[in-house]
Enzyme design. Structure first.
Site, PDB file in Angstrom:
ATOM      1  N   CYS B 159     -16.283  22.233 -30.195  1.00  0.00           N
ATOM      2  CA  CYS B 159     -15.952  23.744 -29.220  1.00  0.00           C
ATOM      3  C   CYS B 159     -15.774  23.476 -27.746  1.00  0.00           C
ATOM      4  CB  CYS B 159     -17.430  24.514 -29.297  1.00  0.00           C
ATOM      5  SG  CYS B 159     -18.044  24.489 -30.836  1.00  0.00           S
ATOM      6  N   HIS B 291     -21.088  29.460 -22.329  1.00  0.00           N
ATOM      7  CA  HIS B 291     -20.736  29.131 -23.573  1.00  0.00           C
ATOM      8  C   HIS B 291     -21.240  29.988 -24.454  1.00  0.00           C
ATOM      9  CE1 HIS B 291     -19.060  26.545 -26.693  1.00  0.00           C
ATOM     10  NE2 HIS B 291     -20.271  26.346 -27.413  1.00  0.00           N
ATOM     11  N   GLU B 302     -28.634  27.028 -22.726  1.00  0.00           N
ATOM     12  CA  GLU B 302     -27.612  27.144 -21.660  1.00  0.00           C
ATOM     13  C   GLU B 302     -28.387  27.731 -20.388  1.00  0.00           C
ATOM     14  OE1 GLU B 302     -24.275  29.149 -22.877  1.00  0.00           O
ATOM     15  OE2 GLU B 302     -23.228  28.602 -20.960  1.00  0.00           O
ATOM     16  N   LYS B 323     -17.831  35.690 -26.030  1.00  0.00           N
ATOM     17  CA  LYS B 323     -17.649  35.513 -27.350  1.00  0.00           C
ATOM     18  C   LYS B 323     -17.743  36.793 -28.195  1.00  0.00           C
ATOM     19  CE  LYS B 323     -17.986  30.769 -27.740  1.00  0.00           C
ATOM     20  NZ  LYS B 323     -18.166  30.153 -26.226  1.00  0.00           N
ATOM     21  N   HIS B 328     -15.843  33.439 -31.244  1.00  0.00           N
ATOM     22  CA  HIS B 328     -15.945  31.769 -31.024  1.00  0.00           C
ATOM     23  C   HIS B 328     -14.967  31.304 -31.570  1.00  0.00           C
ATOM     24  CE1 HIS B 328     -17.083  27.782 -30.280  1.00  0.00           C
ATOM     25  NE2 HIS B 328     -18.370  27.838 -30.349  1.00  0.00           N
ATOM     26  N   PHE B 387     -20.904  20.730 -30.456  1.00  0.00           N
ATOM     27  CA  PHE B 387     -21.582  19.944 -31.644  1.00  0.00           C
ATOM     28  C   PHE B 387     -21.076  18.765 -31.234  1.00  0.00           C
ATOM     29  CE2 PHE B 387     -22.113  23.205 -35.097  1.00  0.00           C
ATOM     30  CZ  PHE B 387     -23.385  23.543 -34.628  1.00  0.00           C
TER      31      PHE B 387
END
Lengths: 87, 399
Positions: B159, B291, B302, B323, B328, B387
């Site tokens: 990502c 994010h 976050e 998003k 995403h 990730f």
């Protein structure tokens, strides 16, 4: 129906790196040392073992009717899903 | 001698629109591109929503020979790159290279051909499967179509792929390794196998993306591409280009912790590194494009990282996740989100966080709920936390 509990406990034991004899019905996911990914992996193994679909989303635990509070609640939920499949 | 780096062109294809003006218009209007997924075997999935690019007719856009080597992610990338170069104007590509991030590359090509040999028992696949599925196909075709002979390659960090691509390109232009670079990301993971794999991780929402909301229940996947022209500010001025914003810093760190659970420390360190490189004081930043995936684990971590990095300046920030608009888009997401950052810096419009009605008490920043806002912003950040624990944060200034 009666062999569901030992199989579920065996799956949880494998994920938690414990012996099944160390896991009692009152044990919680946290007390077994399982994080959310460990629980997701255990549920995958449960789905494979019993050929069921487990409604579980770690973003909203408690929703979807699959109670992951304790070993006993998971066993009861799996018993319900297996019974639902047979019906 | 270090150069100042400006963005002189932008292009995109995503679920909101097939170009930059349409995308910015949808972001400002708070219109979501999330809807029912439509592809082969979708009925075998438990998650059936996503932000899919609509009405994509590859045969109308590309020749038969191009389609033979252009996976859907490459098609998105070359379309976005063409828009970016057209906006940047004559001479923008001179001496440039292309760095295109992607998490899965040609996953649709893998899927189609595995299906042919494993499920359908076929004994051969088309000869160009290898160059079609490779993760660097998008970067290569962007370079080939526009004669970009500078440094070109793919980066893959799940990502964070787009932000790593943009950050590397920024530093190459800043340090004089190339007078300009095309950079961004492309992803086309909305196929049966792509969703099946994510579904199993139990991080997808079955019904909607609601970042920072107490009722959120997971992320919603998207797809698309965004590509930018990053250019030496002096050369851009000499060409008479009209820059959109300045990229002034980049920070990247690794959590070196868990493969899926994010760390507050790693994210906060990346934010600090971007601010330090940009020489931007925390109090100057007006907007952070989060994010903001809409998973409990990401959103809380976050917000804690932003608080740690900004200290008391966090109270003055607008922190939205876009998003819930474009989904995403994994390896493309940072690049698509950079459009929201440009809109904040250039147009003074902050894209909203959709679906935010009951804020999670742990997500207590100004998340710009549901409606876009007008605000003058001098500096902004774009966060991407992947990730694998790989964090990449871009710092930009208004011009």
């Amino acid at each position: 129906m009666q062999d569901i509990a030992p199989r579920v406990i065996e799956i949880l034991a494998t994920q938690a790196l414990l012996d099944p004899s160390e896991i009692g019905p009152e044990a919680t996911i946290e007390s077994l040392g399982l994080d959310s990914l460990g629980l997701v992996e255990a549920i995958f193994a449960i789905e494979e073992a019993f050929d069921i679909q487990v409604p579980f989303n770690p973003n909203e635990p408690g929703q979807g009717g699959f109670d992951t509070t304790s070993v006993a609640s998971i066993v009861a939920a799996v018993q319900g899903l297996v019974a639902g499949k047979a019906a | 001698m270090t150069k100042r780096v400006v963005i002189t062109g932008a292009g995109t294809v995503n679920a909101l629109a097939g170009d930059v003006p349409g995308t910015l218009e949808a972001m400002a209007a708070g219109r979501s591109g999330i809807g029912p997924l439509a592809f082969r075997d979708v009925d075998r999935l438990s998650v059936r929503i996503g932000a899919q690019v609509q009405g994509w007719d590859e045969a109308a856009r590309f020749s038969r020979n191009e389609i033979a080597v252009y996976d859907r992610f490459t098609q998105f990338a070359v379309t976005a790159a063409a828009e970016a170069l057209a906006m940047a104007g004559e001479g923008a590509g001179q001496g440039a290279g292309a760095i295109i991030g992607s998490a899965a590359g040609g996953i649709g090509t893998w899927e189609d051909n595995y299906r042919a040999v494993f499920a359908e028992g076929k004994n051969r696949v088309p000869p160009l499967v290898v160059p079609r599925l490779m993760v660097n196909a998008a970067a290569s075709h962007v370079a080939m179509r526009h004669g970009l002979t500078g440094p070109s390659f793919a980066v893959s960090s799940a990502c964070a792929s787009s932000n790593h691509a943009l950050g590397l390109a920024f530093r190459m232009v800043r340090d004089g390794q190339a007078p300009a670079m095309l950079a961004g990301g492309a992803e086309a993971m909305l196929c049966f196998g792509g969703i099946k794999a994510w579904e199993s991780l139990r991080v997808l929402s079955p019904d909607g993306c609601r970042p920072f909301d107490a009722r959120r229940n997971g992320l919603v996947m998207g797809e698309g591409a965004a590509v930018f022209v990053l250019e030496d500010a002096d050369r851009a001025a000499a060409r008479g280009a009209m820059p959109l914003a300045e990229i002034s810093g980049f920070g990247m760190t690794a959590d070196a912790g868990d493969i899926v659970v994010p760390s507050v420390d790693g994210a906060a360190a990346a934010i600090r590194a971007a601010l330090d490189e940009a020489r931007i004081d925390a109090s100057e930043v007006g907007y952070v494009n989060a994010h903001g995936t809409g998973t409990q684990v990401n959103d809380r971590s976050e917000v804690a990282a932003i608080r740690r990095a900004f200290g008391s300046a966090a109270e003055g920030l607008m922190v939205s996740s876009t998003k819930a608009l474009h989904g995403h888009a994994i390896g493309a997401t940072g690049a698509i989100e950079l459009l929201a950052v440009i809109m904040a810096l250039r147009d003074g419009i902050i894209a909203p966080t959709l679906g935010l009605d009951q804020p999670d008490p742990a997500c207590d920043l100004d998340h710009v709920p549901n409606e876009a806002r007008r605000a003058r912003v001098g500096a902004a950040l774009s966060n991407a936390f992947a990730f694998g624990g790989l964090n990449a944060v871009l710092a930009l200034r208004a011009l």
